[in-house]
Design a protein around this motif. Structure first.
Motif, short mmCIF file in Angstrom:
data_model
loop_
_atom_site.label_atom_id
_atom_site.label_comp_id
_atom_site.label_asym_id
_atom_site.label_seq_id
_atom_site.Cartn_x
_atom_site.Cartn_y
_atom_site.Cartn_z
N PRO A 1 -6.56 4.05 -14.01
CA PRO A 1 -6.77 4.95 -12.87
C PRO A 1 -6.61 4.26 -11.51
CG PRO A 1 -8.49 5.24 -14.50
CD PRO A 1 -7.70 4.04 -14.91
N MET A 2 -6.68 2.94 -11.48
CA MET A 2 -6.49 2.28 -10.20
C MET A 2 -5.05 1.77 -10.05
SD MET A 2 -9.15 -0.38 -8.62
CE MET A 2 -9.00 -1.00 -6.96
N ALA A 3 -4.64 0.82 -10.90
CA ALA A 3 -3.35 0.16 -10.67
C ALA A 3 -2.15 1.05 -11.00
CB ALA A 3 -3.29 -1.13 -11.47
N ILE A 4 -2.12 1.63 -12.21
CA ILE A 4 -0.92 2.36 -12.62
C ILE A 4 -0.83 3.68 -11.86
CG2 ILE A 4 0.38 3.29 -14.57
CD1 ILE A 4 -0.93 1.26 -16.35
N LEU A 5 -1.97 4.38 -11.69
CA LEU A 5 -1.95 5.61 -10.91
C LEU A 5 -1.49 5.30 -9.48
CD1 LEU A 5 -2.62 8.68 -10.78
CD2 LEU A 5 -4.87 8.03 -9.93
N GLY A 6 -2.04 4.23 -8.90
CA GLY A 6 -1.64 3.82 -7.54
C GLY A 6 -0.15 3.57 -7.46
N SER A 7 0.41 2.93 -8.49
CA SER A 7 1.85 2.65 -8.51
C SER A 7 2.66 3.93 -8.51
CB SER A 7 2.23 1.83 -9.74
OG SER A 7 1.68 0.56 -9.65
N PHE A 8 2.25 4.88 -9.39
CA PHE A 8 3.00 6.14 -9.45
C PHE A 8 2.90 6.90 -8.13
CE2 PHE A 8 3.00 5.75 -14.18
CZ PHE A 8 4.36 5.93 -14.35
N ALA B 1 6.86 0.51 -4.16
CA ALA B 1 5.78 0.44 -5.15
C ALA B 1 5.78 -0.92 -5.83
CB ALA B 1 5.93 1.55 -6.18
N ALA B 2 6.97 -1.41 -6.13
CA ALA B 2 7.09 -2.68 -6.83
C ALA B 2 6.58 -3.83 -5.97
CB ALA B 2 8.54 -2.92 -7.23
N VAL B 3 7.02 -3.88 -4.73
CA VAL B 3 6.65 -5.05 -3.92
C VAL B 3 5.24 -4.95 -3.38
CG1 VAL B 3 9.01 -5.64 -3.31
CG2 VAL B 3 7.73 -4.09 -1.85
N ALA B 4 4.72 -3.74 -3.23
CA ALA B 4 3.35 -3.58 -2.70
C ALA B 4 2.34 -4.27 -3.60
CB ALA B 4 3.01 -2.11 -2.55
N GLU C 1 8.48 2.06 9.49
CA GLU C 1 7.84 3.38 9.49
C GLU C 1 6.92 3.55 10.69
OE1 GLU C 1 6.01 4.85 6.06
OE2 GLU C 1 7.91 5.12 4.99
N LEU C 2 6.22 2.47 11.07
CA LEU C 2 5.32 2.55 12.22
C LEU C 2 6.10 2.87 13.48
CD1 LEU C 2 2.74 -0.38 11.74
CD2 LEU C 2 2.23 2.06 11.92
N SER C 3 7.28 2.24 13.61
CA SER C 3 8.07 2.46 14.82
C SER C 3 8.65 3.87 14.85
CB SER C 3 9.18 1.42 14.94
OG SER C 3 10.03 1.52 13.83
N SER C 4 8.88 4.45 13.67
CA SER C 4 9.40 5.82 13.66
C SER C 4 8.27 6.85 13.74
CB SER C 4 10.25 6.07 12.41
OG SER C 4 9.42 6.14 11.28
N GLY C 5 7.04 6.37 13.61
CA GLY C 5 5.89 7.23 13.88
C GLY C 5 5.34 8.02 12.71
N SER C 6 6.01 7.98 11.55
CA SER C 6 5.47 8.72 10.42
C SER C 6 5.21 7.78 9.26
CB SER C 6 6.44 9.83 10.00
OG SER C 6 7.62 9.26 9.50
N VAL C 7 3.96 7.40 9.11
CA VAL C 7 3.61 6.48 8.04
C VAL C 7 2.99 7.27 6.89
CG1 VAL C 7 2.28 4.45 7.42
CG2 VAL C 7 3.19 4.66 9.72
N GLN C 8 3.51 7.01 5.68
CA GLN C 8 3.00 7.70 4.50
C GLN C 8 1.77 6.95 3.98
OE1 GLN C 8 4.47 10.45 3.47
NE2 GLN C 8 6.69 10.26 3.44
N TRP C 9 0.64 7.15 4.66
CA TRP C 9 -0.52 6.32 4.35
C TRP C 9 -0.95 6.41 2.90
CZ3 TRP C 9 -1.25 2.49 7.24
CH2 TRP C 9 -1.01 2.56 8.61
N ILE C 10 -0.86 7.61 2.31
CA ILE C 10 -1.34 7.75 0.94
C ILE C 10 -0.50 6.90 -0.02
CG2 ILE C 10 -0.08 9.79 0.14
CD1 ILE C 10 -2.81 10.84 -0.83
N GLY C 11 0.78 6.75 0.30
CA GLY C 11 1.65 5.90 -0.49
C GLY C 11 1.25 4.43 -0.37
N TYR C 12 0.92 4.03 0.85
CA TYR C 12 0.49 2.65 1.06
C TYR C 12 -0.85 2.39 0.38
CZ TYR C 12 4.37 1.95 4.21
OH TYR C 12 5.63 1.84 4.70
N LEU D 1 0.76 15.72 -5.21
CA LEU D 1 1.28 14.42 -5.62
C LEU D 1 0.29 13.68 -6.51
CD1 LEU D 1 3.65 12.32 -3.97
CD2 LEU D 1 1.55 11.13 -4.49
N ILE D 2 -0.98 13.70 -6.13
CA ILE D 2 -1.97 12.96 -6.91
C ILE D 2 -2.17 13.58 -8.29
CG2 ILE D 2 -4.42 12.30 -7.01
CD1 ILE D 2 -4.16 11.99 -3.90
#
Lengths: 348, 98
Positions: A117-124, A135-138, A184-195, A62-63
């Motif tokens: 490399p920080m903002a736009i890459l992070g968004s993608f 991605a938009a609201v984060a 996501e926390l309540s369902s137990g699978s958090v996509q940390w890399i996305g956050y 993904l990265i």
């Protein structure tokens, strides 16, 4: 018309122009999440993701794919801006400004490190892992970073009312952001890399705005912004992409496959919307200040949700609707600020 | 003669004498130096001055209505002086006091 009335009218015109630019920025920025989300399922990026995931796992795939997408985004944005400068007849000024590296253009290159490399890459990354709306609201929290840096670094005034408006927008952002995270926390699978990508976007854009302000003080926004994307292209195409290729990732073979009609079309769409969102963003800063420009530009979060709903049919959660409403209210608080306070934005 | 530094640098340089200048004086001087004729360029240069003023580097000290149409008939003319912040930013930009 007497002098006083003319003065008032002129000041009003200037400030409303600044807000208008910021609002256009929000619309273009919101639209950008459409091509930004779609590009992930198009070839060669889809195939690239699959090929790398087989060998190195989903996270790495993904990265690395996000790097190539961000690099192409930077390229099409730069082309759109070159065209824009050509239309405005500003190539001469572009060259003159670029030559002033020490006093001026170094700020744009520095801004590009945080913006690219920080903002736009992070968004993608956030778009690929979690989705466009997230991605938009984060990234909605970036004015906190921007306003605080601008305040401490070059003493930009933030009036009480602007601070309240920014505060309300932030509460709205947290509502949207927190809603998805809690589910996501309540369902137990958090996509940390996305956050993490979402946080990179928020911090990166805040820092970028504050740094760019240093160079914008003494240059023209159209030119400054083009230089900022020239900087980002250098970072991607001359530094990062070759390094990744040397390490063994198939960067060039997939990059060459990007010249398919549909992929190109989507990339060009991304370049135009993102390029002009930046044009509008940078133009608003000298007129209404970095903090306010970013605050109104923040309405992009709401626009992104609307566009994603219209084009992809994704129905937003109630937290997104409440948060979006708070963003609108916050921006309205800033809009209705008494204009006389804005005559000079910085202390002497 | 064509200018070789960014336009905003040159505007600050012209104001570094610490005296008050009317916007139309600066605009027409820049137009001549950078060979930028026409209304579009005139407005674009004037917008640079407005940006410098709203950035706190110039201070708008006097206004008058352009009755005679020396710049833009019926619009305001502005007189600017450089601020301390403007002087500090100019020296960052390697401009010197004349």
């Amino acid at each position: 018309m007497d002098l006083k009335a003319l003065k008032k009218q002129e000041s009003k015109r200037k400030i409303s122009k600044g807000y208008m630019w910021a609002l256009f920025c929000a619309v273009f920025w919101g639209i950008w999440y459409l091509p930004g989300t779609v590009v992930w399922v198009l070839n060669p990026f889809d195939e690239m993701y699959g090929a790398i995931a087989e060998a190195g796992g989903d996270g790495t795939a993904l990265i690395i794919t996000a790097v190539l997408i961000t690099a192409f985004n930077a390229l099409t944005v730069m082309l759109a801006l070159m065209l824009w400068n050509g239309v405005l007849g500003k190539f001469g000024e572009l060259v003159r400004t670029m030559k002033e590296f020490h006093p001026c253009s170094k700020w744009f290159f520095l801004a590009s490190i945080f913006g690219g490399p920080m903002a736009i890459l992070g968004s993608f990354i956030a778009m690929g892992f979690i989705g466009g709306a997230f991605a938009a609201v984060a990234a909605l929290l970036y004015p906190v970073v921007g306003s605080i840096l601008a305040y401490y670094w070059y003493g930009e005034k933030i009036s009480k009312r602007a601070a309240i408006g920014i505060g309300v927008i932030i509460v709205g952002g947290i509502t949207i952001f927190g809603g998805g995270l809690l589910t996501e926390l309540s369902s137990g699978s958090v996509q940390w890399i996305g956050y993490l990508g979402g946080l990179m976007a928020a911090a990166g854009w805040g820092i970028e705005g504050a740094i760019a302000g240093k160079g914008l003080d003494i240059s023209e926004p159209d030119v400054g912004l083009t230089l900022r994307f020239v900087g980002e292209n250098i970072i991607w195409w001359i530094i990062i992409v070759p390094i990744l290729a040397l390490v063994g990732y198939p960067m060039y073979s997939f990059a060459l496959q990007a010249f398919e009609p549909l992929t190109l079309l989507v990339l060009i769409f991304a370049g135009i919307t993102f390029g002009f969102c930046y044009v509008c963003w940078y133009k608003s800063f000298p007129l209404i200040g970095v903090g306010r420009g970013q605050g109104i530009g923040n309405l992009y979060g709401l626009f992104a949700i609307i566009f994603i709903f219209l084009f992809f049919g994704d129905v937003p959660d109630w937290t997104i609707l409440v948060g979006g409403a708070l963003c609108m209210i916050g921006s309205f608080v800033m809009f209705t600020e008494d204009t006389s306070e804005l005559e000079t934005l910085r202390g002497d | 003669m064509s200018g070789n530094r960014p336009i905003k640098f040159r505007i600050l340089e012209l104001l570094l004498d610490g005296k008050e200048h009317w916007n139309y004086e600066i605009v027409s001087r820049i137009q001549k130096e950078y060979d930028m004729q026409g209304n579009y360029n005139r407005d674009s240069i004037n917008f640079d001055i407005i940006e410098l003023a709203s950035g706190g580097m110039l201070k708008d000290v006097e206004q008058k209505v352009d009755e005679a149409g020396i710049y833009k008939k019926g619009f305001l003319l502005h007189k600017y002086v450089i601020t301390d912040f403007g002087k500090a930013r100019s020296s960052d930009a390697c401009l010197r006091f004349v």
